[in-house]
Design an enzyme around this catalytic site. Structure first.
Site, PDB file in Angstrom:
ATOM      1  CE  LYS A  25      -4.195  -2.010   1.669  1.00 16.90           C
ATOM      2  NZ  LYS A  25      -5.322  -2.040   2.571  1.00 16.90           N
ATOM      3  CE  LYS A  30      -6.744  -8.126  -1.752  1.00 13.30           C
ATOM      4  NZ  LYS A  30      -6.722  -7.640  -0.387  1.00 13.30           N
ATOM      5  CE  LYS A  42     -10.698   0.342  -0.049  1.00 14.25           C
ATOM      6  NZ  LYS A  42     -10.298  -0.641   0.950  1.00 14.25           N
TER       7      LYS A  42
HETATM    8  N1  AQP Z   1     -10.523 -10.898  -2.819  1.00 15.52           N
HETATM    9  C1  AQP Z   1     -10.775 -11.301  -1.582  1.00 15.52           C
HETATM   10  N2  AQP Z   1     -10.999 -12.608  -1.322  1.00 15.52           N
HETATM   11  C2  AQP Z   1     -11.268 -13.039  -0.065  1.00 15.52           C
HETATM   12  N3  AQP Z   1     -11.353 -12.205   1.000  1.00 15.52           N
HETATM   13  C3  AQP Z   1     -11.144 -10.895   0.793  1.00 15.52           C
HETATM   14  N4  AQP Z   1     -11.173  -9.824   1.632  1.00 15.52           N
HETATM   15  C4  AQP Z   1     -10.890  -8.713   0.920  1.00 15.52           C
HETATM   16  N5  AQP Z   1     -10.688  -9.028  -0.384  1.00 15.52           N
HETATM   17  C5  AQP Z   1     -10.845 -10.368  -0.490  1.00 15.52           C
HETATM   18  C6  AQP Z   1     -11.470  -9.903   3.067  1.00 15.52           C
HETATM   19  O1  AQP Z   1     -12.485  -8.965   3.362  1.00 15.52           O
HETATM   20  C7  AQP Z   1     -12.352  -8.552   4.723  1.00 15.52           C
HETATM   21  C8  AQP Z   1     -12.485  -7.057   4.836  1.00 15.52           C
HETATM   22  O2  AQP Z   1     -11.347  -6.477   4.232  1.00 15.52           O
HETATM   23  P1  AQP Z   1     -10.988  -4.954   4.301  1.00 15.52           P
HETATM   24  O3  AQP Z   1     -11.646  -4.311   5.443  1.00 15.52           O
HETATM   25  O4  AQP Z   1      -9.507  -4.828   4.106  1.00 15.52           O
HETATM   26  O5  AQP Z   1     -11.774  -4.470   3.047  1.00 15.52           O
HETATM   27  P2  AQP Z   1     -11.274  -3.755   1.793  1.00 15.52           P
HETATM   28  O6  AQP Z   1     -10.368  -2.680   2.230  1.00 15.52           O
HETATM   29  O7  AQP Z   1     -12.516  -3.426   1.016  1.00 15.52           O
HETATM   30  O8  AQP Z   1     -10.489  -4.937   1.070  1.00 15.52           O
HETATM   31  P3  AQP Z   1      -9.632  -4.761  -0.210  1.00 15.52           P
HETATM   32  O9  AQP Z   1     -10.480  -4.562  -1.401  1.00 15.52           O
HETATM   33  O10 AQP Z   1      -8.708  -5.938  -0.215  1.00 15.52           O
HETATM   34  O11 AQP Z   1      -8.866  -3.435   0.070  1.00 15.52           O
HETATM   35  P4  AQP Z   1      -7.548  -2.925  -0.558  1.00 15.52           P
HETATM   36  O12 AQP Z   1      -7.775  -2.771  -2.007  1.00 15.52           O
HETATM   37  O13 AQP Z   1      -7.358  -1.629   0.168  1.00 15.52           O
HETATM   38  O14 AQP Z   1      -6.494  -3.954  -0.254  1.00 15.52           O
HETATM   39  C9  AQP Z   1     -11.002  -9.082   5.209  1.00 15.52           C
HETATM   40  O15 AQP Z   1     -11.196 -10.190   6.039  1.00 15.52           O
HETATM   41  C10 AQP Z   1     -10.301  -9.485   3.939  1.00 15.52           C
HETATM   42  O16 AQP Z   1      -9.421 -10.568   4.148  1.00 15.52           O
END
Ligand code: AQP
Length: 332
Positions: A112, A195, A198
């Site tokens: 990040k 993965k 977002k």
């Molecule tokens: N692709 C995924 N597959 C399985 N689990 C996932 N999680 C996130 N992406 C996947 C799980 O969702 C939970 C909440 O995660 P968060 O609060 O980090 O949500 P987020 O910020 O919306 O997740 P992102 O999209 O992965 O964010 P960025 O892009 O910022 O990295 C967690 O339990 C996570 O494991």
């Protein structure tokens, strides 16, 4: 009952399919068997810049989506992280227990901060995993239901719990990750080697649960597969098809071998058309229920207030025990 704790960020507005299948879906089933604590992690959200009005709206929106997904305030404790000040207080103690090198090894920070530029990344983003440690240890959680991307942070939590217990005497439960193999990582529909997320996904590769159902169906139908035609689960050779099969299987309860059987001799088009229908059937009522909760903000806020009260009673006890062990003089 064993205890579980988990959290979700309020930042993106809509949850995406990875959040739901990787985490939230497990939260719903675990509330039946566990003493469950779930929170919207607004303290984590401000590790990157946020618009205040959007953050407030997205926090309520996240809570509404959790309720729409099936969390029941009678069966679990649902709250907003900033309503429980003990999170930030225990995080400080944990910060002082963590080595700088140890924190520097967290791969999510590396990813990040590389995206933002090292000079622009906040110290909060760097210590984010340590706040997460405090989140989990405050509730003496036995298990933490998350996606695969969070495994390293749960390992850090275990290390710090053991370190604290070793240094100051038995204080914290050492938690285990609860990661389901089939849904540990949901992949981007356009690039099934990364993965679904977002920040990294392209708009076409990311399924936002609150999007128009028609748009969601279109994304499923244009998912990347391969030049072959065989519908078979094989993560290495057929990542796109395998991702679609995992999603399909989890949403319907049909086993993967059963699905492979169903599509023998049929092309990818048939699989995608059927999955698009399954997705539409899932997201349509989800959107409606979310809207119902948003239309009644008083009820929503009162659910969150009750949750915070219950969470605080547990968190305050753990924090007091921690402060005592560390050697702070109790406030009279
Ligand atoms: N692709 C995924 N597959 C399985 N689990 C996932 N999680 C996130 N992406 C996947 C799980 O969702 C939970 C909440 O995660 P968060 O609060 O980090 O949500 P987020 O910020 O919306 O997740 P992102 O999209 O992965 O964010 P960025 O892009 O910022 O990295 C967690 O339990 C996570 O494991």
């Amino acid at each position: 009952r064993p205890r579980v704790l988990s959290g979700i960020q309020p930042t993106a507005g809509s949850f995406h399919l990875g959040n739901y299948l990787g985490a939230v879906r497990q939260w719903v089933s675990l509330q039946e068997t566990h003493d469950a604590y779930y929170m919207v992690v607004d303290l984590h959200a401000i590790t990157v810049p946020q618009d205040p009005a959007e953050l407030r709206a997205n926090t309520r929106l996240a809570a509404a989506q959790l309720l729409a997904a099936g969390l029941d305030p009678e069966r679990c404790t649902l709250f907003v992280q900033s309503h429980v000040p003990e999170h930030a207080q225990l995080a400080w103690v944990m910060n002082c227990l963590t080595g700088f090198g140890e924190a520097s090894r967290m791969t999510q920070f590396k990813d990040k901060s590389a995206k933002q530029g090292a000079d622009r990344a906040s110290v909060g983003l760097f210590t984010y995993p340590i706040l997460q440690v405090a989140d989990i240890l405050l509730y003496q959680a036995n298990e933490v239901p998350v996606g695969e991307d969070q495994r390293q942070h749960i390992e850090l939590t275990r290390d710090l719990a053991e370190r604290f217990n070793g240094r100051f005497g038995e204080t914290f439960t050492v938690p285990a990750p609860h990661i389901l193999k089939e849904t540990a990582k949901i992949y981007d529909l356009q690039d099934p080697t990364i993965k679904m997320s977002k920040s990294a996904s392209t708009p076409k590769g990311l399924i936002n649960l609150l999007d128009e159902p028609k748009a969601t169906a279109k994304k499923v139908k244009s998912a990347v597969t391969d030049t072959d035609t065989e519908i078979r689960f094989d993560r290495e050779a057929k990542p796109g098809v395998s991702n679609l099969l995992s999603i399909y299987s989890t949403l319907t309860g049909a086993g993967i071998p059963e699905l492979e059987q169903k599509y023998v001799g049929k092309g990818y088009g048939a699989l995608k058309t059927d999955l698009a229908e399954v997705m539409v059937e899932f997201v349509t009522p989800f959107r409606e229920r979310t809207q119902e909760y948003l239309d009644d903000p008083e009820t929503l806020d009162s659910i969150l207030a009750k949750g915070a009260e219950k969470a605080r009673s547990v968190a305050a006890e753990t924090l007091a025990a921690t402060y005592e062990k560390v050697g702070f003089v109790p406030a009279k």
